[in-house]
Design a protein around this motif. Structure first.
Motif, PDB file in Angstrom:
ATOM      1  N   THR A  78       7.817 -62.404   2.081  1.00 47.39           N
ATOM      2  CA  THR A  78       7.306 -62.523   0.712  1.00 47.39           C
ATOM      3  C   THR A  78       8.388 -62.197  -0.304  1.00 47.39           C
ATOM      4  OG1 THR A  78       5.105 -61.881   1.464  1.00 47.39           O
ATOM      5  CG2 THR A  78       5.526 -61.750  -0.897  1.00 47.39           C
ATOM      6  N   GLY A  79       9.139 -61.147  -0.031  1.00 43.36           N
ATOM      7  CA  GLY A  79      10.226 -60.769  -0.932  1.00 43.36           C
ATOM      8  C   GLY A  79      11.300 -61.833  -1.015  1.00 43.36           C
ATOM      9  N   ARG A  84      13.949 -66.220  -4.102  1.00 44.76           N
ATOM     10  CA  ARG A  84      14.494 -67.576  -4.198  1.00 44.76           C
ATOM     11  C   ARG A  84      13.832 -68.404  -5.300  1.00 44.76           C
ATOM     12  NH1 ARG A  84      15.289 -69.077   2.289  1.00 44.76           N
ATOM     13  NH2 ARG A  84      16.804 -67.384   2.670  1.00 44.76           N
ATOM     14  N   LEU A  85      12.579 -68.080  -5.636  1.00 41.68           N
ATOM     15  CA  LEU A  85      11.847 -68.888  -6.608  1.00 41.68           C
ATOM     16  C   LEU A  85      11.658 -68.214  -7.969  1.00 41.68           C
ATOM     17  CD1 LEU A  85       9.045 -70.442  -4.359  1.00 41.68           C
ATOM     18  CD2 LEU A  85      11.247 -71.431  -5.017  1.00 41.68           C
ATOM     19  N   LEU A  91      16.121 -70.359 -10.798  1.00 49.66           N
ATOM     20  CA  LEU A  91      15.650 -71.383 -11.735  1.00 49.66           C
ATOM     21  C   LEU A  91      16.346 -71.237 -13.090  1.00 49.66           C
ATOM     22  CD1 LEU A  91      11.823 -71.385 -10.889  1.00 49.66           C
ATOM     23  CD2 LEU A  91      13.546 -73.070 -10.226  1.00 49.66           C
ATOM     24  N   GLY A  92      16.658 -70.006 -13.466  1.00 50.07           N
ATOM     25  CA  GLY A  92      17.401 -69.788 -14.707  1.00 50.07           C
ATOM     26  C   GLY A  92      18.810 -70.350 -14.631  1.00 50.07           C
ATOM     27  N   ILE A 149      19.160 -71.140  -0.860  1.00 54.67           N
ATOM     28  CA  ILE A 149      19.234 -70.918   0.583  1.00 54.67           C
ATOM     29  C   ILE A 149      19.617 -69.473   0.918  1.00 54.67           C
ATOM     30  CG2 ILE A 149      20.464 -71.583   2.703  1.00 54.67           C
ATOM     31  CD1 ILE A 149      20.775 -74.386   1.497  1.00 54.67           C
ATOM     32  N   CYS A 150      20.528 -68.911   0.138  1.00 55.55           N
ATOM     33  CA  CYS A 150      21.105 -67.604   0.489  1.00 55.55           C
ATOM     34  C   CYS A 150      20.429 -66.417  -0.183  1.00 55.55           C
ATOM     35  CB  CYS A 150      22.591 -67.583   0.142  1.00 55.55           C
ATOM     36  SG  CYS A 150      23.582 -68.788   1.069  1.00 55.55           S
ATOM     37  N   ALA A 151      19.595 -66.635  -1.194  1.00 59.38           N
ATOM     38  CA  ALA A 151      18.980 -65.518  -1.907  1.00 59.38           C
ATOM     39  C   ALA A 151      17.990 -64.779  -1.009  1.00 59.38           C
ATOM     40  CB  ALA A 151      18.278 -66.015  -3.167  1.00 59.38           C
TER      41      ALA A 151
END
Length: 330
Positions: A78-79, A84-85, A91-92, A149-151
């Motif tokens: 979940t984290g 990532r989103l 997104l910023g 992908i990496c976050a």
């Protein structure tokens, strides 16, 4: 309270102010362009895309820097999804990359408008805008794919971070980002604007005495618009080169990144928030439109001769110099 804690509170306060100022100011820019037919020019549509991109930066940096202090970030899958989103700011950064793309296109538009005013190849028509604006956002998405992908959420640091499977991947990504989103755009804009400045402020000054009033008016309009985007581009260069250098240094030298990371991202927020201020300081027409929206009882008079009272601003319409006078009556 520790010095780091005080610094974090100060940064949080500054970032919160910049986010609010960004959204309010850039929303006003979009409203002015949409509501006024005479403001719907190619350069203004580019500036509106820039405003939308800047608001995207503020909107999706808010969860990362402000809202994460209001709740306990979950870990595990979940984290990771949240990072990532939402809380990772990906997104910023899409909006940030789109704003860079838009600034580069704006510099190209100014270059052709000033150096080749009678040629159509460099002009940005509505048809070209329908391609340029989506491309700016596609560019933003593509260059940020590695970030999605990496976050990951790092529980030990209680923060989102890019966790790459190999060290060289992070180094390659940070170097590519610095090259494509900071270094190359700054070099290109510097090259184009240097020629524009020489043409407008030095070559045109020599011929002003022998120029007709109409030609002098055209040059005056071009100088004002160019000065506006030149200031915006200069602020961009300072803020983005600093941020990109910070990321490259982090991946290559691995220094403790909290304060440099937070400070450089605050500069990105500042860059996104300051543009409406530049418009208001440099562009008389923008100031007039703001007054018109705020007071509600404005009238507009247009003529091809100098108005006897009030302020005026020259615009070029179909080869003619037109001066507009706006007076707020209430």
């Amino acid at each position: 309270m520790t010095e780091v804690g005080l610094t974090a509170i100060l940064l949080l306060t500054v970032q919160s102010f910049l986010i609010i100022f960004n959204i309010v100011g850039n929303s006003l820019v979009c409203a002015i362009i949409v509501r006024n037919q005479d403001m719907r020019t190619s350069i203004n549509f580019l500036l509106m895309n820039l405003a939308v991109a800047d608001m995207t930066v503020a909107t999706f940096f808010a969860p990362q820097y402000v809202l994460t202090h209001a709740f306990t970030h979950p870990d595990g899958l979940t984290g990771t999804i949240l990072c990532r989103l939402l809380t990772g700011g990906n997104l910023g950064w899409i909006g940030a990359a789109a704003s860079v793309f838009t600034l580069v296109v704006t510099s190209i538009e100014r270059y052709y408008a000033v150096l080749y005013p009678h040629e159509n190849n460099g002009r940005i028509s509505n048809r070209k805008l329908k391609v340029i604006i989506p491309c700016s956002w596609i560019f933003g998405v593509v260059i940020n794919i590695p970030g999605f992908i990496c976050a990951n959420y790092v529980k030990a640091e209680q923060a989102c971070a890019y966790v790459c499977p190999e060290e060289w991947i992070g180094q390659l990504y940070s170097s590519t980002w610095c090259l494509l989103v900071a270094f190359l755009p700054v070099c290109l804009m510097t090259s184009l604007y240097s020629r524009v400045v020489v043409t407008l402020w030095f070559k045109s000054a020599k011929s002003d005495e022998n120029s007709s009033q109409q030609l002098q008016g055209v040059i005056k309009v071009r100088k004002r618009v160019t000065l506006m985007v030149l200031i915006i581009s200069f602020i961009f260069g300072v803020c983005w080169l600093t941020d990109s250098a910070n990321y490259v240094a982090y991946y290559f030298f691995s220094y403790p990144a909290f304060l440099p990371y937070a400070a450089s991202n605050t500069m990105i927020l500042f860059n996104s928030a300051i543009n409406p201020v530049v418009y208001a300081l440099v562009n008389l027409r923008f100031r007039q439109k703001v007054r018109g929206m705020l007071c509600g009882n404005c009238y507009k008079a247009s003529s091809t001769v100098h108005p006897s009272r009030g302020t005026y601003e020259m615009e070029v319409t179909n080869g003619r110099i037109q001066e507009t006078d706006e007076v707020c009556t209430g």
